[in-house]
Write a protein that holds these residues in place. Structure first.
Motif, PDB file in Angstrom:
ATOM      1  N   TYR A  49      -0.191  -6.011   0.447  1.00  0.00           N
ATOM      2  CA  TYR A  49       0.730  -6.079   1.302  1.00  0.00           C
ATOM      3  C   TYR A  49       2.012  -5.140   1.270  1.00  0.00           C
ATOM      4  O   TYR A  49       2.268  -4.586   2.283  1.00  0.00           O
ATOM      5  CB  TYR A  49       1.592  -7.556   1.449  1.00  0.00           C
ATOM      6  CG  TYR A  49       2.627  -7.620   2.617  1.00  0.00           C
ATOM      7  CD1 TYR A  49       2.261  -7.472   4.029  1.00  0.00           C
ATOM      8  CD2 TYR A  49       3.960  -7.857   2.287  1.00  0.00           C
ATOM      9  CE1 TYR A  49       3.429  -7.596   4.870  1.00  0.00           C
ATOM     10  CE2 TYR A  49       5.033  -7.717   3.011  1.00  0.00           C
ATOM     11  CZ  TYR A  49       4.598  -7.666   4.277  1.00  0.00           C
ATOM     12  OH  TYR A  49       5.921  -7.631   5.378  1.00  0.00           O
ATOM     13  N   GLY A  50       2.389  -4.906   0.085  1.00  0.00           N
ATOM     14  CA  GLY A  50       3.663  -4.093  -0.155  1.00  0.00           C
ATOM     15  C   GLY A  50       3.116  -2.471  -0.269  1.00  0.00           C
ATOM     16  O   GLY A  50       3.955  -1.352   0.110  1.00  0.00           O
ATOM     17  N   THR A  51       1.854  -2.172  -0.019  1.00  0.00           N
ATOM     18  CA  THR A  51       1.414  -0.750  -0.008  1.00  0.00           C
ATOM     19  C   THR A  51       0.337  -0.620   0.855  1.00  0.00           C
ATOM     20  O   THR A  51       0.082   0.717   1.397  1.00  0.00           O
ATOM     21  CB  THR A  51       0.467  -0.496  -1.227  1.00  0.00           C
ATOM     22  OG1 THR A  51      -0.539  -1.350  -1.245  1.00  0.00           O
ATOM     23  CG2 THR A  51       1.418  -0.556  -2.712  1.00  0.00           C
ATOM     24  N   GLY A  52      -0.417  -1.726   1.584  1.00  0.00           N
ATOM     25  CA  GLY A  52      -1.036  -1.365   2.811  1.00  0.00           C
ATOM     26  C   GLY A  52      -2.597  -0.931   2.603  1.00  0.00           C
ATOM     27  O   GLY A  52      -3.190  -0.625   3.380  1.00  0.00           O
ATOM     28  N   MET A  53      -2.660  -1.023   1.217  1.00  0.00           N
ATOM     29  CA  MET A  53      -4.121  -0.712   0.712  1.00  0.00           C
ATOM     30  C   MET A  53      -5.236  -1.659   1.193  1.00  0.00           C
ATOM     31  O   MET A  53      -4.835  -2.853   1.507  1.00  0.00           O
ATOM     32  CB  MET A  53      -4.070  -0.621  -0.823  1.00  0.00           C
ATOM     33  CG  MET A  53      -3.456   0.362  -1.377  1.00  0.00           C
ATOM     34  SD  MET A  53      -3.725   0.677  -3.364  1.00  0.00           S
ATOM     35  CE  MET A  53      -2.652  -0.617  -3.863  1.00  0.00           C
ATOM     36  N   THR A  81       0.637   6.258  -1.649  1.00  0.00           N
ATOM     37  CA  THR A  81       1.437   5.290  -0.752  1.00  0.00           C
ATOM     38  C   THR A  81       2.613   5.016  -1.580  1.00  0.00           C
ATOM     39  O   THR A  81       2.766   5.424  -2.979  1.00  0.00           O
ATOM     40  CB  THR A  81       0.659   4.041  -0.380  1.00  0.00           C
ATOM     41  OG1 THR A  81       1.227   3.082   0.542  1.00  0.00           O
ATOM     42  CG2 THR A  81       0.096   3.477  -1.678  1.00  0.00           C
ATOM     43  N   MET A  82       3.545   4.225  -1.177  1.00  0.00           N
ATOM     44  CA  MET A  82       4.549   3.781  -1.639  1.00  0.00           C
ATOM     45  C   MET A  82       4.315   2.831  -2.947  1.00  0.00           C
ATOM     46  O   MET A  82       3.516   1.919  -2.842  1.00  0.00           O
ATOM     47  CB  MET A  82       6.052   3.482  -1.001  1.00  0.00           C
ATOM     48  CG  MET A  82       5.591   2.048  -0.253  1.00  0.00           C
ATOM     49  SD  MET A  82       4.603   1.792   0.948  1.00  0.00           S
ATOM     50  CE  MET A  82       5.674   2.460   2.299  1.00  0.00           C
ATOM     51  N   LEU A  83       5.225   2.802  -3.925  1.00  0.00           N
ATOM     52  CA  LEU A  83       5.197   1.439  -5.012  1.00  0.00           C
ATOM     53  C   LEU A  83       6.639   0.861  -4.563  1.00  0.00           C
ATOM     54  O   LEU A  83       7.555   1.117  -4.911  1.00  0.00           O
ATOM     55  CB  LEU A  83       5.366   2.219  -6.266  1.00  0.00           C
ATOM     56  CG  LEU A  83       5.760   0.993  -7.213  1.00  0.00           C
ATOM     57  CD1 LEU A  83       4.425  -0.030  -7.304  1.00  0.00           C
ATOM     58  CD2 LEU A  83       5.483   1.755  -8.818  1.00  0.00           C
ATOM     59  N   PRO A  84       6.402  -0.346  -3.974  1.00  0.00           N
ATOM     60  CA  PRO A  84       7.669  -1.053  -3.741  1.00  0.00           C
ATOM     61  C   PRO A  84       8.616  -1.429  -4.904  1.00  0.00           C
ATOM     62  O   PRO A  84       8.104  -1.695  -5.913  1.00  0.00           O
ATOM     63  CB  PRO A  84       7.319  -2.434  -3.062  1.00  0.00           C
ATOM     64  CG  PRO A  84       5.774  -1.991  -2.534  1.00  0.00           C
ATOM     65  CD  PRO A  84       5.415  -0.991  -3.519  1.00  0.00           C
ATOM     66  N   GLU A 136      -0.362   7.959   7.828  1.00  0.00           N
ATOM     67  CA  GLU A 136      -0.588   8.750   6.543  1.00  0.00           C
ATOM     68  C   GLU A 136      -0.896   7.569   5.650  1.00  0.00           C
ATOM     69  O   GLU A 136      -1.497   7.834   4.696  1.00  0.00           O
ATOM     70  CB  GLU A 136       0.480   9.774   6.263  1.00  0.00           C
ATOM     71  CG  GLU A 136       0.221  10.436   4.939  1.00  0.00           C
ATOM     72  CD  GLU A 136       1.506  11.411   4.981  1.00  0.00           C
ATOM     73  OE1 GLU A 136       1.492  11.783   3.682  1.00  0.00           O
ATOM     74  OE2 GLU A 136       2.202  11.958   5.957  1.00  0.00           O
ATOM     75  N   LEU A 137       0.043   6.630   5.538  1.00  0.00           N
ATOM     76  CA  LEU A 137       0.066   5.843   4.614  1.00  0.00           C
ATOM     77  C   LEU A 137      -1.143   4.743   4.371  1.00  0.00           C
ATOM     78  O   LEU A 137      -1.601   4.396   3.377  1.00  0.00           O
ATOM     79  CB  LEU A 137       1.248   4.559   4.760  1.00  0.00           C
ATOM     80  CG  LEU A 137       2.641   5.230   4.327  1.00  0.00           C
ATOM     81  CD1 LEU A 137       3.752   4.535   4.788  1.00  0.00           C
ATOM     82  CD2 LEU A 137       2.810   5.788   2.873  1.00  0.00           C
ATOM     83  N   LEU A 138      -1.663   4.718   5.760  1.00  0.00           N
ATOM     84  CA  LEU A 138      -2.849   4.048   5.888  1.00  0.00           C
ATOM     85  C   LEU A 138      -4.157   4.710   5.603  1.00  0.00           C
ATOM     86  O   LEU A 138      -5.167   4.139   5.272  1.00  0.00           O
ATOM     87  CB  LEU A 138      -2.963   3.187   7.364  1.00  0.00           C
ATOM     88  CG  LEU A 138      -2.060   2.240   7.727  1.00  0.00           C
ATOM     89  CD1 LEU A 138      -2.050   1.641   9.184  1.00  0.00           C
ATOM     90  CD2 LEU A 138      -2.134   0.864   6.901  1.00  0.00           C
ATOM     91  N   GLY A 139      -4.144   6.069   5.627  1.00  0.00           N
ATOM     92  CA  GLY A 139      -5.251   6.944   5.389  1.00  0.00           C
ATOM     93  C   GLY A 139      -6.205   6.709   6.599  1.00  0.00           C
ATOM     94  O   GLY A 139      -7.363   7.131   6.554  1.00  0.00           O
TER      95      GLY A 139
END
Length: 336
Positions: free
Chosen positions: A147-151, A184-187, A305-308
């Motif tokens: 959930y925190g990264t959208g992977m 992607t981000m690391l919360p 971009e975050l979702l790829g």
């Protein structure tokens, strides 16, 4: 993305002098072309079903009528989804084109099943909190990472230690869908629990090394190029399995990452315990991630971009959240 482990696997060798069977040939052809183990299993299963449906006759003796009848059977009698029907068609295309060397124009002309557009299931932030409250330990951490990264689920499970950058608060996703890498981000909220988790994983890895194991699967023959890499800490899975298992391709005993089915089951049980009425799967967390970012004011290109996503049109499906029901139009009932 061709790593994979199973507790059991059918034999891959034949007796001296006997040619390999059709399904073994199919597996070899898929591996040479670097298809994933999941795709390999799926294609082999579809070819098996096709052969059984056709009276166990060899595919080389079958034709357009037989393939069409099988695909129609899936659509009409079995009422499978469009994506399932298309996967079966892809498996048969591979069988005839790549393995049997038969170009069958009629097969490529078989109508592609249409997948009707559907709005994704999205949890509210409150529902996400309820779901997370039902989970703990490693499974809880996996779900928070998703959930925190959208992977995607498999992207999260295939994370390597070296791809988690705590200082820059980034996670590099290698060989994602379409073979692409992205960042992607690391919360911030995950930094401390993820560090603690990796400390436990490192103890597990050191114990494996002491017992004569500790090697991990590496893609693209990297294990041959970098001999020490399979046992190095940086290449280990972030979410390793509790049990060692045998790689069905190499026969080596290794520690694979967590199985996706385990995470799917944990999410399903957590949703039930939290009395969530929406159908919840790990992929719903990805939908929720994107929707909540857009609702928070982030631009769609950043979310893409975050979702790829290759095309921003794919990301556009999440913009429905920006419209209050009925595209923001007030109902006449409210005006009474």
């Amino acid at each position: 993305m061709n790593e994979g482990f199973r507790q059991t696997g059918e034999g891959r060798t034949e007796e001296e002098g006997r040619p390999p069977k059709l399904l073994d040939q199919l597996r070899t052809a898929l591996r040479v072309r670097r298809y994933s183990l999941r795709t390999e299993d799926a294609y082999v299963d579809w070819v098996k079903r096709f052969i059984l449906f056709s009276g166990t006759r060899h595919p080389s003796a079958l034709g357009a009528v037989d393939v069409g009848a099988f695909l129609n059977h899936l659509a009409v009698d079995r009422r499978v989804s469009g994506s399932t029907q298309n996967q079966a068609k892809s498996a048969l295309l591979f069988l005839y084109r790549e393995l049997l060397g038969v170009e069958l124009p009629w097969l490529s002309e078989v109508v592609q099943a249409k997948r009707p557009p559907r709005l994704p299931v999205v949890l509210t932030p409150g529902e996400v909190r309820i779901l997370l409250d039902q989970l703990e330990g490693t499974m809880g951490l996996v779900v928070q990472v998703l959930y925190g990264t959208g992977m995607r689920l498999m992207e999260g499970l295939r994370l390597r230690v070296k791809d988690v950058e705590f200082e820059r608060r980034e996670i590099t996703i290698r060989d994602g869908k379409g073979g692409k890498d992205r960042v992607t981000m690391l919360p911030d909220r995950l930094v401390a629990p993820l560090r603690a988790h990796l400390e436990r994983v490192r103890v597990l890895h050191e114990r494996d090394l002491a017992e004569g194991f500790g090697e991990v699967f590496l893609p693209d023959a990297l294990a041959d190029k970098f001999k020490a890499a399979p046992r190095s800490w940086g290449w280990q899975w972030v979410f390793p399995s509790n049990l060692r298992s045998v790689d069905p391709r190499s026969g080596l005993t290794r520690r694979h990452h967590l199985q996706p089915e385990s995470v799917q089951k944990a999410v399903r049980l957590a949703a039930r315990a939290g009395e969530l009425v929406k159908p919840v799967t790990p992929h719903v967390l990805r939908h929720s991630f994107a929707t909540h970012l857009l609702a928070g004011g982030h631009d769609i290109r950043t979310v893409q971009e975050l979702l790829g996503h290759k095309d921003v049109a794919t990301t556009m499906i999440y913009t429905h959240v920006l419209n209050r029901g009925g595209r923001g139009v007030a109902s006449p009932l409210d005006g009474l």
